[in-house]
Design a protein around this motif. Structure first.
Motif, PDB file in Angstrom:
ATOM      1  N   ARG B 133       0.814  -1.203   0.000  1.00 19.44           N
ATOM      2  CA  ARG B 133       0.000   0.000   0.000  1.00 19.44           C
ATOM      3  C   ARG B 133       0.852   1.259   0.000  1.00 19.44           C
ATOM      4  O   ARG B 133       0.497   2.271  -0.577  1.00 19.44           O
ATOM      5  N   PRO B 137       2.497   3.224  -6.412  1.00 27.22           N
ATOM      6  CA  PRO B 137       1.755   4.490  -6.540  1.00 27.22           C
ATOM      7  C   PRO B 137       0.283   4.286  -6.873  1.00 27.22           C
ATOM      8  O   PRO B 137      -0.562   5.041  -6.395  1.00 27.22           O
ATOM      9  N   GLU B 138      -0.029   3.236  -7.683  1.00 26.74           N
ATOM     10  CA  GLU B 138      -1.431   3.059  -8.061  1.00 26.74           C
ATOM     11  C   GLU B 138      -2.275   2.593  -6.881  1.00 26.74           C
ATOM     12  O   GLU B 138      -3.488   2.729  -6.895  1.00 26.74           O
ATOM     13  N   VAL B 139      -1.617   2.041  -5.850  1.00 26.15           N
ATOM     14  CA  VAL B 139      -2.361   1.630  -4.660  1.00 26.15           C
ATOM     15  C   VAL B 139      -2.351   2.755  -3.638  1.00 26.15           C
ATOM     16  O   VAL B 139      -3.317   2.985  -2.923  1.00 26.15           O
ATOM     17  N   ILE B 141      -2.463   5.896  -4.112  1.00 25.83           N
ATOM     18  CA  ILE B 141      -3.410   6.977  -4.354  1.00 25.83           C
ATOM     19  C   ILE B 141      -4.816   6.591  -3.874  1.00 25.83           C
ATOM     20  O   ILE B 141      -5.647   7.435  -3.577  1.00 25.83           O
ATOM     21  N   LEU B 142      -5.077   5.303  -3.810  1.00 24.44           N
ATOM     22  CA  LEU B 142      -6.391   4.848  -3.364  1.00 24.44           C
ATOM     23  C   LEU B 142      -6.453   4.675  -1.859  1.00 24.44           C
ATOM     24  O   LEU B 142      -7.523   4.690  -1.266  1.00 24.44           O
TER      25      LEU B 142
ATOM     26  N   HIS C  65      -9.492  -1.059  -2.481  1.00 20.06           N
ATOM     27  CA  HIS C  65      -8.330  -0.218  -2.781  1.00 20.06           C
ATOM     28  C   HIS C  65      -7.109  -1.068  -3.069  1.00 20.06           C
ATOM     29  O   HIS C  65      -6.014  -0.766  -2.611  1.00 20.06           O
ATOM     30  N   TYR C  76      -4.615   4.231 -18.054  1.00 21.45           N
ATOM     31  CA  TYR C  76      -3.531   4.169 -17.067  1.00 21.45           C
ATOM     32  C   TYR C  76      -2.223   3.836 -17.762  1.00 21.45           C
ATOM     33  O   TYR C  76      -1.187   4.462 -17.523  1.00 21.45           O
ATOM     34  N   PRO C  83      -1.062   7.587 -11.587  1.00 22.16           N
ATOM     35  CA  PRO C  83      -1.965   7.031 -10.570  1.00 22.16           C
ATOM     36  C   PRO C  83      -3.375   7.623 -10.632  1.00 22.16           C
ATOM     37  O   PRO C  83      -4.335   6.972 -10.262  1.00 22.16           O
ATOM     38  N   VAL C  86      -6.023   5.498 -12.354  1.00 18.81           N
ATOM     39  CA  VAL C  86      -6.481   4.213 -11.821  1.00 18.81           C
ATOM     40  C   VAL C  86      -8.005   4.242 -11.784  1.00 18.81           C
ATOM     41  O   VAL C  86      -8.590   5.163 -11.207  1.00 18.81           O
TER      42      VAL C  86
END
Lengths: 527, 225, 460
Positions: B133, B137-139, B141-142, C65, C76, C83, C86
Motif C-alpha cells: 500500500r 503508486p497506483e495503490v 493513491i487509493l 483499494h 492508465y 496514478p 487508476v
C-alpha cells in the motif's frame, strides 16, 4: 462533517490503536517479579509425548491440592483412578483410564474429565481449577518448582512395616512370573525393590519391570489406601506425606531396630584365593557382618545389586554378573560406599577425621602395614591348620619386629606448648597448644569404632602433622624440610610459611573449626 | 472478566455478526433491480446461476483468472493471507476444544504447528500488504487510513493470539485482549469493508449473472475469466 | 445562472433547438454557459435515491483499494501509469464523492466529473473483468453520465447526438425520406454489377430485417450497397424498415436514458410491424449493444431480449460462410498479415469472441491475434462516444498509443474492424501516429473475395 475532519478522525483512531498496542507491549516487556512456590506434589502431565512432540506445554498438576479438596467432599482416589483389570486388585496409576489408546482419545479424557469436574465444582460455588482457558493449565512459564525429596525405605521403616504386616513378607516382596505374567512370592529370596525396579521414573520405552516410581506408588500407596479404608493407621497417601522434606523428617525412626531376619551370617570370611583360603596374595578377611548391619540404614548400601555375598558376582577374576568388576576392586574401590575401603574412606571425610585425612593422599597406599588390619593373620587359637606355617608366624610377628627395630616408644610425651618463632618479624611467635590439640584428636578417635580400629595406637595420630617421617619421641621440626623460601628444585614442597599455613589452616578448614578468625588469632601483631 | 467476554459479549458479537451478514445479503438482493441493473436475473436463472458460480469459482482459485495471473506476487500474498485468516480460527484446536466443552461438537482440527505456520504467515502477509500500500503508486493513491484500520482489525486477533500463546508472561491478560480483538472483528464485519466476507460472493455472483445472461453467457460458453 | 440557452438541463426535442446547438461551432458558447450552470441538488438527490441501488452502492463500498484495476485500464497504461488514471480512483473521486456528499456539489465538481467520465473512460468495462470483486467501473461511469446528463453537464457533441435521436430517431439528421431515397439510389447504382439487386423496404415476414448506422446513410452509402450485395449473393430474404432502421444510440453514450428507451422502442416497433425471423445489424458495436443487449431493459422487456432474435453483422457473416451461402474465392483470400480488433461492445460485452475467428479462418491466410485478445482486448481508444468529442481529443489521442502498439506488435498490415467507432479510431490513430497500417470493415473485403453465383453474374 467535512472531509478533512473525518480523515483526521480516522488517523486519530489509528494512532490511538497503535499507542494502546505499544503500551501493552511495553507492559509485557517489563520484568515480572518471580513468585516462586515450592511444592512436593507436582506431577507433569505429558502423556502425549509417547505419541509425538507435544503441541502445548506439559500441564503442571498439583496432586495433593486435588486430593485434599476432594476429601472435603468425601471423595476418594476412585474419583480419578480406575481399578486395574488384573488379579492384583489395585488402582491404576493413570488418570481415568487403564491404557493410553491414542493421542486424541487421551487428550479428550484429560480435557473432558478435568474440565468437566472443574465445571461441576465451580457450579457449586467452590474455588476450582481452570475451565476453558488453555494457557491456564498449559502454562508457558511455570513458577512452581518441585520440592520433592526422594523417599527411601530404611531398616527402621522396614521394621515398622514388617511389624504391621505381622512379618508376612509375602505382602510386599514378590517376583515376576514371566510365563503366567503374575507376581508370585519367593520365600528366602526377598530383597530390595530396587533390585528389579531399576529405572527411577517411567520413560517413553515401556519397560518391564516398571520403574521404581510406578512400583512404589502402586504398591505402597495402594496398600496405605486400603489400610486407611479399614480405619487402621497407615502411611501417607498424599504426595507430601512421603516427599515433603519436613514430613519426611517427622517419620518415626525406631532406635535399635531389631535385626532383619533374612538368614544372614553374623561373621563372614572373605576368601582371597583358593578354597583353602591360603595366600595367593593376601590373607583372607574376617568380616563382622552383624556389626556392619548396625552401621548402615539399608542392606542396599553394600548389597547394591542382589542380597547375596559379594563374591557371588565379583569373582577373583571378574565375571559377567559382576560387570567384570573383580573382587579386589569391589573391596577396595575408593569413593564407593559399597566397597569396604570406599566406605571407610568416605567416613574419613567427617569433620573429626578430615583435619588430617583431608590433607593426606586419597589414593590407596598399596605398601602399607595397614593392610593387615583387614587381611589379618589369624590368631593361632582361632584357626587350626592355617596358622601353623612359618610365613604366617612371621606375619603375625611383624608388628612386634617393627616396633623393636624402629623403637617406637609406646609412651610418647606430647609437649604442652610449642613455640614457633621462625618467622618472627611481622608477628610475635606462635604459642602452639600441642597437647590440647593432641588430646582433642584422641577424643574424636575414641568417638568412632572405625577410627579406633585403625588408630589402635595413639602414635598413629602424630603422622597427621609430622608426616614423611617415622613416629618418634622428638620428630624433626617442620623447618628441617620446609625451607624459607620454597625449594625451586621441588616446587610441590611448600616453603616454611606455606607449610605452616597450609597444614594448620588446612586442618582447621577440613574440620570445620571456625578459629582463628584472623591472623592475630594465632600470632599477635608485633608492636 | 473472562466469563463476561466469552459469555454475553460473545453471544452479542456473534449475533451481530450473523444477523448483520444476513441483513447485508438480504438488503443486497432486495436492492437488485433487473431493469436498473439491466440484467434479467430471474428470466434466465439457469444461465445466471451458471455465470455466478463460474464467476465465484474462478476468482476464488489462486491464479484462476487473468487478473490473478497478471499479479502473481500479490496473488500469493492475497490467498495466503485469506486462507490463513479463515482457516486458522475455524480449525484451530483451542477453539474447537472450547466448542467441544461447551456444546459437545467439534470440527476437524489442524495441528498446533500448522496453526502456528498459518498465523505467522498471515502476519507476514499483512506486513507485505501494508508495504504494498505504501510503495506502489497506483495503490497509494487509493489508500486511506481506513484501509490500515481494517487490516489492523483483521490481523489483531492473530497477533494477540500469538503473543498470548508464546510470548506473554501474563497469559490471561493477553488472552482477554485476543478475545476482545476477535469480537471487535466480528462486530465490525457487517458494518465495514470487512462485509466483503459475504458481499464478495454477492457482487461476484451479480457480475457473473450479468456476463452469464447478458454479455454472452447464453451463447454457450461462459466468460473466459 | 441556472440554465443557459444552449447548455441547460432540458433535453433537445425540437429541430430549432438542435439547429441552434449545431450552429454553435465546437460548442464554444455551450461550454461557456456550462461554467455558469447551477446544480439542481434536490433533483439530483431524488434521481440518486431512485436509481442508485445495491449493486452500485456495494461496488463503491467494498472496493478494497487493491489497485488491481490499474493495469487493466488502457488510459492508465497510455498515460505512463499516472496514478490518477487508476479506474477506482477515477470513479471514487467522481461518483463516489457525489454519493458521499449526497449531491451537495458545485459546478466545478460536475465539470470535473464530466471530464473524467468522458475523457478518462470509454466505458469499455475491461476493469470490471480484472477486479476481484467484479466492480465494473465502466458501468458506473455510464451511470454517472446519466446523472450528469440530467443536470445538463454533457459534452456538446453528446447533447447534439441526444437531440438527433430524439428528433430523427437516428444519430444523424436523416429523415425517413432521405433514408428511403438513399436505399433506392444505392440499389440503382449497383444494379449493373449485380443484376437483380434490390433493397426491399418494409417487407413483412422476411428472414432478415437489416438495421444500420445513420452515418452509413449520410456519409458512406456504399456500405448500404455492400450490405445489399452480400445479402443478395447469399440469397437472403431480407428487408429494411422505413422507420426504426437506425440501430445506434448516442443517447447511450450521453446518458440520456429516456431517449435510449425511445430509440430502441422505435426499432422494436419496426420488428413488431414487419415480423422478420431475425434482425441483423450493421458493423457497429455500440449499436448492437444498445439495441440487442441493453435495449430490452430500457424498453421494459422482462426477459432482456429483443422481440426478435438479433444478430451483429459478424454473426451473419460467419453463418453465411459456414453454411456456404457465401463462398470465398481461395485465390482472393487475404494473404498479407492481418489482425482483428475485438470491439468491446460485441466481444467483451456480448460474448461474440469466437465468431470473428471463424470468419478470419475463411478469409485470411495469415491471421495474427493481438495481445491481449478476445474478451481481454483493449478498447480502440475511441469508444463511448469519445471519437466525436472535440473537447477531449488530446486525451483520446494519448489513449490510442495502446492500440497502436498492440497492432504493431502483431506485425499485421491490415486491421479488420467491424465496428464504426473502432474503424474511426484506428483511422485517426494512423493519421496521428503514421504507423503505416490499413484498416477495413468486413463488407468491402468480402465484396472483393466472395464468389458470385453464376445465376447472379451480370449477363454480358
Amino acid at each position: 462533517m467535512t472531509k478533512r475532519r473525518s480523515m483526521l478522525q480516522w488517523k486519530g483512531i489509528l494512532i490511538f490503536i497503535v499507542l494502546i498496542f505499544a503500551s501493552l507491549l511495553c507492559i509485557e516487556a517489563r520484568e515480572t517479579p518471580l513468585a516462586i512456590e515450592k511444592r512436593a506434589d507436582i506431577i507433569k502431565i505429558n502423556t502425549l509425548r509417547s505419541f509425538g512432540d507435544l503441541e502445548r506445554p506439559e500441564v503442571v498438576f498439583f496432586h495433593d491440592l486435588h486430593t485434599e479438596n476432594l476429601k472435603k467432599s468425601n471423595k476418594d482416589c476412585k474419583t480419578c483412578h480406575l481399578n486395574e483389570k488384573s488379579s492384583l486388585d489395585r488402582l491404576s496409576f493413570k488418570f481415568k483410564r487403564l491404557k493410553d489408546t491414542g493421542k486424541k482419545e487421551v487428550m479428550n479424557i484429560y480435557h473432558n474429565e478435568c474440565i468437566g469436574c472443574h465445571k461441576t465444582t465451580a457450579a457449586s460455588g467452590q474455588k476450582t481449577g481452570p475451565v476453558e482457558v488453555c494457557g491456564e493449565c498449559h502454562k508457558n512459564k511455570n513458577l512452581v518448582i518441585s520440592s520433592r525429596t526422594p523417599m527411601g525405605f530404611d531398616k527402621s521403616l522396614h521394621y515398622r512395616h514388617s511389624q504391621a504386616q505381622q512379618n508376612k513378607c509375602e505382602q510386599c516382596h514378590h517376583e515376576y512370573d514371566q510365563k503366567n505374567k503374575t507376581l508370585v512370592y519367593a520365600k528366602n529370596k526377598e530383597g530390595s525393590c530396587r533390585y528389579c525396579h531399576l529405572q527411577d521414573k517411567e520413560s517413553l520405552d515401556i519397560q518391564k519391570p516398571i520403574s521404581m516410581e510406578l512400583a512404589s506408588h502402586l504398591s505402597c500407596i495402594d496398600c496405605h489406601r486400603k489400610t486407611l479404608k479399614k480405619k487402621m493407621d497407615a502411611g501417607p497417601v498424599s504426595c507430601q506425606g512421603c516427599h515433603d522434606l519436613k514430613q519426611q523428617q517427622q517419620i518415626v525412626k525406631v532406635d535399635n531396630v531389631p535385626r532383619i531376619k533374612r538368614g544372614q551370617p553374623d561373621n563372614v570370611l572373605i576368601r582371597t584365593g583358593d578354597k583353602k583360603g591360603s595366600v595367593i596374595g593376601m590373607m583372607r578377611v574376617p568380616f563382622p557382618h552383624k556389626a556392619h548391619e548396625k552401621y548402615n540404614d539399608t542392606c542396599r548400601v553394600c548389597h547394591h545389586g542382589e542380597l547375596k555375598s559379594c563374591a557371588n558376582c565379583h569373582t577373583i577374576n571378574g565375571s559377567k554378573e559382576g560387570k567384570y568388576v573383580k573382587l579386589e576392586t569391589a573391596m577396595h574401590q575408593t569413593g564407593k560406599q559399597s566397597s569396604c575401603q570406599g566406605c571407610h574412606g568416605l567416613k574419613k571425610q567427617k569433620n573429626d577425621c578430615a583435619g588430617c585425612h583431608a590433607l593426606m593422599g586419597k589414593k590407596r597406599n598399596h605398601e602399607s602395614s595397614d593392610c593387615i588390619r583387614c587381611h589379618m593373620v589369624p590368631l593361632p587359637e582361632m584357626t587350626g591348620v592355617l596358622s601353623k606355617s612359618k610365613e604366617a608366624k612371621m606375619a603375625r610377628m611383624m608388628p612386634e619386629i617393627w616396633q623393636k627395630t624402629f623403637g617406637i616408644s609406646q609412651k610418647i610425651k606430647v609437649p604442652e606448648k610449642v613455640i614457633i618463632n621462625n618467622l618472627a618479624d611481622r608477628y610475635e611467635p606462635v604459642e602452639f597448644p600441642h597437647k590440647k590439640i593432641f588430646n582433642a584428636l584422641v577424643k574424636r578417635v575414641n568417638g568412632s569404632k572405625l577410627a579406633q580400629y585403625f588408630h589402635y595406637n595413639n602414635n598413629t595420630l602424630c603422622l597427621g602433622c609430622h608426616h614423611n617421617t617415622p613416629v618418634a619421641g622428638k620428630p624433626p621440626k617442620c623447618s628441617s624440610c620446609h625451607g624459607k623460601p620454597f625449594d625451586e628444585q621441588n616446587l610441590l614442597k611448600p616453603g616454611i610459611l606455606g607449610s605452616y599455613h597450609r597444614q594448620c589452616l588446612g586442618c582447621h578448614q577440613a574440620m570445620g573449626i571456625q578459629k582463628p578468625k584472623d591472623c592475630t588469632g594465632c600470632h599477635k601483631n608485633r608492636k | 472478566m473472562y466469563a463476561f467476554i466469552t459469555g454475553p459479549l460473545l453471544w452479542l458479537a456473534f449475533t451481530i455478526f450473523v444477523v448483520g451478514c444476513i441483513v447485508r445479503i438480504i438488503l443486497y438482493i432486495k436492492g437488485l433491480d433487473w431493469q436498473a441493473d439491466r440484467v434479467a436475473y430471474t428470466a434466465h436463472l439457469f444461465y445466471g446461476i451458471k455465470g455466478a458460480v463460474r464467476s465465484i469459482v474462478f476468482w476464488l482459485s489462486p491464479f484462476g483468472t487473468r487478473g490473478w495471473r497478471k499479479n502473481p506476487g500479490f496473488t500469493v500474498v492475497f490467498f495466503v493471507f485469506h486462507i490463513g485468516l479463515l482457516f486458522t480460527p475455524i480449525f484451530l484446536q483451542a477453539h474447537n476444544i472450547i466448542l467441544k466443552q461447551r456444546w459437545g461438537v467439534s470440527l476437524w482440527t489442524i495441528s498446533e504447528s500448522s496453526a502456528d505456520v498459518l498465523t505467522i504467515v498471515v502476519m507476514i502477509a499483512a506486513v507485505f500488504l501494508v508495504l504494498r500500500r505504501l510503495s506502489l503508486p497506483e495503490v497509494r493513491i487509493l489508500t486511506t487510513t481506513y484501509d490500515f484500520i481494517i487490516l489492523a482489525i483483521a490481523v489483531a486477533p492473530f497477533i494477540t493470539g500469538f503473543i498470548a500463546h508464546y510470548i506473554a508472561s501474563d497469559y490471561k491478560f493477553w488472552l482477554i485482549i485476543h478475545i476482545i480483538c476477535g469480537e471487535i472483528m466480528l462486530i465490525a464485519i457487517p458494518f465495514t469493508k470487512l462485509s466483503h466476507f459475504v458481499l464478495f460472493f454477492m457482487s461476484r455472483a451479480q457480475l457473473g449473472m450479468d456476463y452469464g445472461i447478458k454479455r454472452g453467457g447464453m451463447k454457450g460458453k461462459g466468460f473466459a475469466w | 445562472m441556472p440554465e443557459g440557452i444552449l447548455c441547460n438541463k432540458k433535453t433537445v426535442d425540437i429541430k430549432e433547438q438542435l439547429d441552434a446547438l449545431l450552429a454553435d461551432a465546437g460548442g464554444k458558447q455551450y461550454y461557456e454557459e456550462m461554467n455558469q450552470l447551477d446544480i439542481d441538488k434536490d433533483a439530483l438527490r431524488a434521481t440518486i435515491k431512485k436509481s442508485f441501488k445495491s449493486r452500485l452502492k456495494t461496488w463503491l463500498e467494498i472496493c478494497a483499494h487493491c489497485g488491481m484495476c490499474a493495469e487493466s485500464c488502457y488510459y492508465y497504461l497510455a498515460n505512463n501509469r499516472d496514478p490518477e488514471q487508476v479506474p477506482s480512483y477515477k470513479i471514487h473521486s467522481t461518483l463516489g464523492k457525489l454519493i458521499k456528499r449526497k449531491g451537495n456539489v458545485d459546478n466545478a465538481f460536475m465539470q470535473m466529473c464530466m471530464d473524467t467520465a468522458f475523457s478518462k473512460c470509454s466505458c469499455c468495462t475491461r476493469c470490471g473483468v480484472y477486479c476481484p470483486f467484479g466492480i465494473d467501473m465502466g458501468v458506473m461511469f455510464g451511470y454517472l453520465r446519466g446523472l450528469l446528463f440530467s443536470q445538463g453537464f454533457t459534452p456538446w457533441e453528446m447533447k447534439v447526438g441526444s437531440g438527433m435521436h430524439r428528433i430523427y430517431k437516428a444519430q444523424m439528421d436523416v429523415t425517413t425520406e432521405d433514408w428511403i431515397d438513399t436505399c433506392e439510389w444505392m440499389a440503382e447504382e449497383w444494379e449493373d454489377d449485380y443484376p437483380g439487386l434490390k433493397i426491399p423496404v418494409d417487407k413483412k415476414n422476411a428472414d432478415i430485417m437489416y438495421t444500420l448506422n445513420a452515418r452509413e446513410a449520410k456519409h458512406y452509402p456504399q456500405d448500404i450497397a455492400e450490405a445489399a450485395v452480400l445479402f443478395h449473393l447469399a440469397g437472403e430474404n431480407w428487408t429494411v424498415p422505413s422507420e426504426g432502421w437506425e440501430e445506434t444510440s448516442l443517447t447511450m453514450f450521453a446518458g440520456d436514458w429516456a431517449a435510449c428507451k425511445m430509440q430502441v422502442e422505435n426499432v422494436y416497433a419496426a420488428m413488431e410491424r414487419l415480423k422478420p425471423k431475425r434482425m441483423v445489424g450493421t458493423e457497429c458495436g455500440h449499436a448492437y449493444r444498445a439495441t440487442v443487449i441493453e435495449g430490452p431493459y430500457w424498453a421494459g422487456i422482462k426477459n432482456g431480449q429483443p422481440p426478435v432474435e438479433s444478430l451483429h453483422y459478424v454473426e451473419w457473416v460467419a453463418e453465411a460462410l459456414r453454411t456456404g451461402k457465401l463462398k470465398i474465392d481461395p485465390a482472393k483470400k487475404i494473404k498479407e498479415p492481418v489482425t482483428f480488433q475485438d470491439s468491446c461492445n460485441y466481444v467483451r460485452n456480448a460474448g461474440l469472441a469466437d465468431i470473428p475467428r471463424e470468419i478470419m479462418s475463411y478469409i485470411a491466410e495469415d491471421f495474427r491475434e493481438m495481445t491481449p485478445n478476445r474478451e481481454h482486448n483493449f478498447c480502440c481508444g475511441g469508444g463511448g462516444g469519445l471519437n466525436g468529442i472535440g473537447r477531449y481529443r488530446e486525451a483520446r489521442n494519448i489513449g490510442f498509443k495502446i492500440k497502436r502498439d498492440q497492432i504493431l506488435a502483431t506485425g499485421a498490415k491490415l486491421v479488420v474492424a467491424p465496428c464504426h467507432n473502432c474503424w474511426d479510431a484506428i483511422r485517426d490513430m494512423e493519421e496521428i501516429y503514421h504507423v503505416g497500417i490499413r484498416w477495413s470493415f468486413l463488407k468491402p473485403l468480402l465484396i472483393d473475395m466472395v464468389q458470385v453465383p453464376d445465376h447472379l453474374k451480370p449477363k454480358d
